[in-house]
Design a protein around this motif. Structure first.
Motif, mmCIF file in Angstrom:
data_model
loop_
_atom_site.group_PDB
_atom_site.id
_atom_site.type_symbol
_atom_site.label_atom_id
_atom_site.label_comp_id
_atom_site.label_asym_id
_atom_site.label_seq_id
_atom_site.Cartn_x
_atom_site.Cartn_y
_atom_site.Cartn_z
ATOM 1 N N GLU A 94 0.833 -1.196 0.000
ATOM 2 C CA GLU A 94 0.000 0.000 0.000
ATOM 3 C C GLU A 94 0.875 1.255 0.000
ATOM 4 O OE1 GLU A 94 -3.522 0.693 -0.234
ATOM 5 O OE2 GLU A 94 -2.268 2.442 -0.547
ATOM 6 N N ARG A 97 0.538 4.290 2.512
ATOM 7 C CA ARG A 97 1.168 4.384 3.840
ATOM 8 C C ARG A 97 2.330 5.375 3.846
ATOM 9 N NH1 ARG A 97 0.344 -1.933 4.179
ATOM 10 N NH2 ARG A 97 -1.735 -1.921 5.087
ATOM 11 N N GLY A 118 9.918 -6.401 5.124
ATOM 12 C CA GLY A 118 8.539 -6.754 4.735
ATOM 13 C C GLY A 118 8.083 -5.832 3.628
ATOM 14 N N ASP A 170 12.140 -9.168 1.937
ATOM 15 C CA ASP A 170 10.831 -9.811 2.092
ATOM 16 C C ASP A 170 10.997 -11.322 1.990
ATOM 17 O OD1 ASP A 170 7.761 -8.526 1.897
ATOM 18 O OD2 ASP A 170 7.907 -10.665 1.468
ATOM 19 N N ASP A 218 14.223 -13.820 5.632
ATOM 20 C CA ASP A 218 13.564 -13.409 6.864
ATOM 21 C C ASP A 218 14.223 -12.127 7.369
ATOM 22 O OD1 ASP A 218 11.873 -14.289 9.349
ATOM 23 O OD2 ASP A 218 13.807 -13.612 10.085
ATOM 24 N N SER A 241 5.803 -1.532 7.800
ATOM 25 C CA SER A 241 4.394 -1.299 8.096
ATOM 26 C C SER A 241 3.614 -2.568 7.804
ATOM 27 C CB SER A 241 3.852 -0.111 7.298
ATOM 28 O OG SER A 241 3.874 -0.382 5.932
HETATM 29 C C1 LIG Z 1 0.847 -6.947 4.712
HETATM 30 S S1 LIG Z 1 2.306 -6.949 3.714
HETATM 31 C C2 LIG Z 1 2.832 -5.245 3.924
HETATM 32 C C3 LIG Z 1 3.740 -4.813 2.841
HETATM 33 C C4 LIG Z 1 4.274 -3.372 2.952
HETATM 34 N N1 LIG Z 1 5.076 -3.223 4.151
HETATM 35 C C5 LIG Z 1 3.163 -2.344 2.944
HETATM 36 O O1 LIG Z 1 2.977 -1.663 3.978
HETATM 37 O O2 LIG Z 1 2.482 -2.203 1.951
HETATM 38 C C6 LIG Z 1 3.466 -7.836 4.764
HETATM 39 C C7 LIG Z 1 4.738 -8.263 4.062
HETATM 40 O O3 LIG Z 1 5.644 -8.758 5.046
HETATM 41 C C8 LIG Z 1 6.321 -9.884 4.516
HETATM 42 N N2 LIG Z 1 6.846 -10.688 5.636
HETATM 43 C C9 LIG Z 1 6.130 -11.371 6.560
HETATM 44 N N3 LIG Z 1 6.964 -11.964 7.448
HETATM 45 C C10 LIG Z 1 8.223 -11.648 7.083
HETATM 46 C C11 LIG Z 1 9.510 -11.979 7.605
HETATM 47 N N4 LIG Z 1 9.655 -12.750 8.675
HETATM 48 N N5 LIG Z 1 10.602 -11.477 6.980
HETATM 49 C C12 LIG Z 1 10.461 -10.704 5.863
HETATM 50 N N6 LIG Z 1 9.260 -10.365 5.327
HETATM 51 C C13 LIG Z 1 8.156 -10.833 5.929
HETATM 52 C C14 LIG Z 1 5.255 -10.575 3.689
HETATM 53 O O4 LIG Z 1 5.839 -11.439 2.728
HETATM 54 C C15 LIG Z 1 4.536 -9.383 3.060
HETATM 55 O O5 LIG Z 1 5.134 -9.002 1.840
#
Ligand SMILES: C[S@@+](CC[C@H](N)C(=O)[O-])C[C@H]1O[C@@H](n2cnc3c(N)ncnc32)[C@H](O)[C@@H]1O
Length: 302
Positions: A94, A97, A118, A170, A218, A241
């Motif tokens: 998004e 944000r 992320g 990510d 991760d 976020s």
């Molecule tokens: C809800 S999306 C939010 C994406 C972006 N931050 C935004 O605000 O639009 C959450 C993201 O976190 C990533 N994610 C979840 N756990 C993670 C981890 N342990 N390490 C890295 N990325 C992670 C997911 O793959 C996903 O792309």
């Protein structure tokens, strides 16, 4: 999970998460919860794959309807729908944000080296490519097809951050060069959110033209290496976020410890521990500074 539990899950989603934001999904959830045959289809899937958002996204990805014909169409195309549900996971990115992150970024010592953990497709790594329209204030920023409206309870300085370097991390980065991955992000935007869909498409075009580096991994395992690669003459900012909910409590504590130890500024925009509906909490270096709308539509300084 029993049928009634799946029914409750759909009722909860329809009456709380989608309430007011998607009358379409609220109506479909009510119908699903009353249909034992359809609940039995859902219950044959692994528990994490029974999510309402995943089901609705899969049907829309296949160009299925979300009107009153949803149940009959989805039942008739169940093999294709489940193939999408099993292969994919819910995902968002998004750009909106950035309207809540940008004022914090702009007041840090410039230039900045941005690291988003992320990052998804990396749309939030480009706050300098979007235009900002805070309620009651003249818009500012570059001339951009992405204009981010935001209600704020204070005047926001018309100052843009200078970004010298950017990178993301990510577990499953979204590759915007792949039309199927772009379409999946689009399918997950709720049907009534036409503005969000237009913004997503425009932001994806901007980022696709100059894709950021996004390390697959991760966040706890990779963030320290990436911080070490940031240029020394910039302020390194690690931000995230809507990500920490995916981590266990132990992994969240590990990440917070790393942020406190490393020579970085740390911006967190996440659901607060005490959930209150659809607001996120914005923190700078661990201190709460604002409450924000979940898609960046609101910025309330504390
Ligand atoms: C809800 S999306 C939010 C994406 C972006 N931050 C935004 O605000 O639009 C959450 C993201 O976190 C990533 N994610 C979840 N756990 C993670 C981890 N342990 N390490 C890295 N990325 C992670 C997911 O793959 C996903 O792309």
């Amino acid at each position: 999970m029993s049928e009634s539990t799946t029914a409750e899950r759909y009722l909860r989603f329809g009456r709380i998460a989608a309430q007011g934001s998607s009358p379409t999904y609220t109506a479909r959830c009510e119908e699903i919860a009353k249909n034992p045959d359809f609940l039995a289809l859902l219950d044959a899937l692994p528990e994490p794959k029974r999510q309402p958002n995943l089901l609705f996204g899969a049907v829309r990805f296949l160009d299925g309807p979300v009107d009153e014909s949803f149940l009959s169409w989805t039942t008739a195309h169940w093999a294709g729908v489940t193939a999408v549900m099993l292969a994919r996971s819910t995902q968002t990115n998004e750009a909106g944000r950035c309207a809540t992150l940008m004022p914090l970024l702009a007041r840090l010592p410039q230039p900045l080296a941005l690291i988003e953990v992320g990052a998804s497709a990396g749309l939030c790594l480009f706050p300098d490519k979007y235009r900002y329209a805070y309620d009651g204030q003249p818009s500012f920023g570059p001339d951009s097809p992405v204009v981010l409206p935001c209600r704020a309870n204070a005047v926001i300085p018309r100052q843009m951050p200078q970004i010298a370097w950017r990178a993301g991390i990510d577990l499953n980065p979204v590759d915007l060069a792949d039309p199927e991955q772009r379409r999946w992000l689009e399918a997950l935007v709720w049907p009534e959110q036409g503005d969000r869909l237009a913004r997503l498409r425009a932001a994806m075009e901007i980022v696709r033209a100059d894709p950021p580096r996004i390390v697959r991994g991760d966040l706890n395992d990779t963030v320290e290496d990436l911080v070490a690669q940031a240029p020394e003459d910039a302020t390194t900012v690690v931000f995230h976020s809507a990500v920490l909910a995916y981590l266990t409590a132990a992994d969240r504590r590990r990440f917070a410890g790393t942020m406190r130890r490393l020579p970085v500024r740390w911006i967190s925009n996440e659901a607060p521990a005490v959930a209150d509906g659809k607001r996120l909490e914005l923190l700078l270096d661990g201190e709460p500074v604002a409450r924000t709308g979940s898609h960046g539509e609101l910025l309330e300084w504390i």
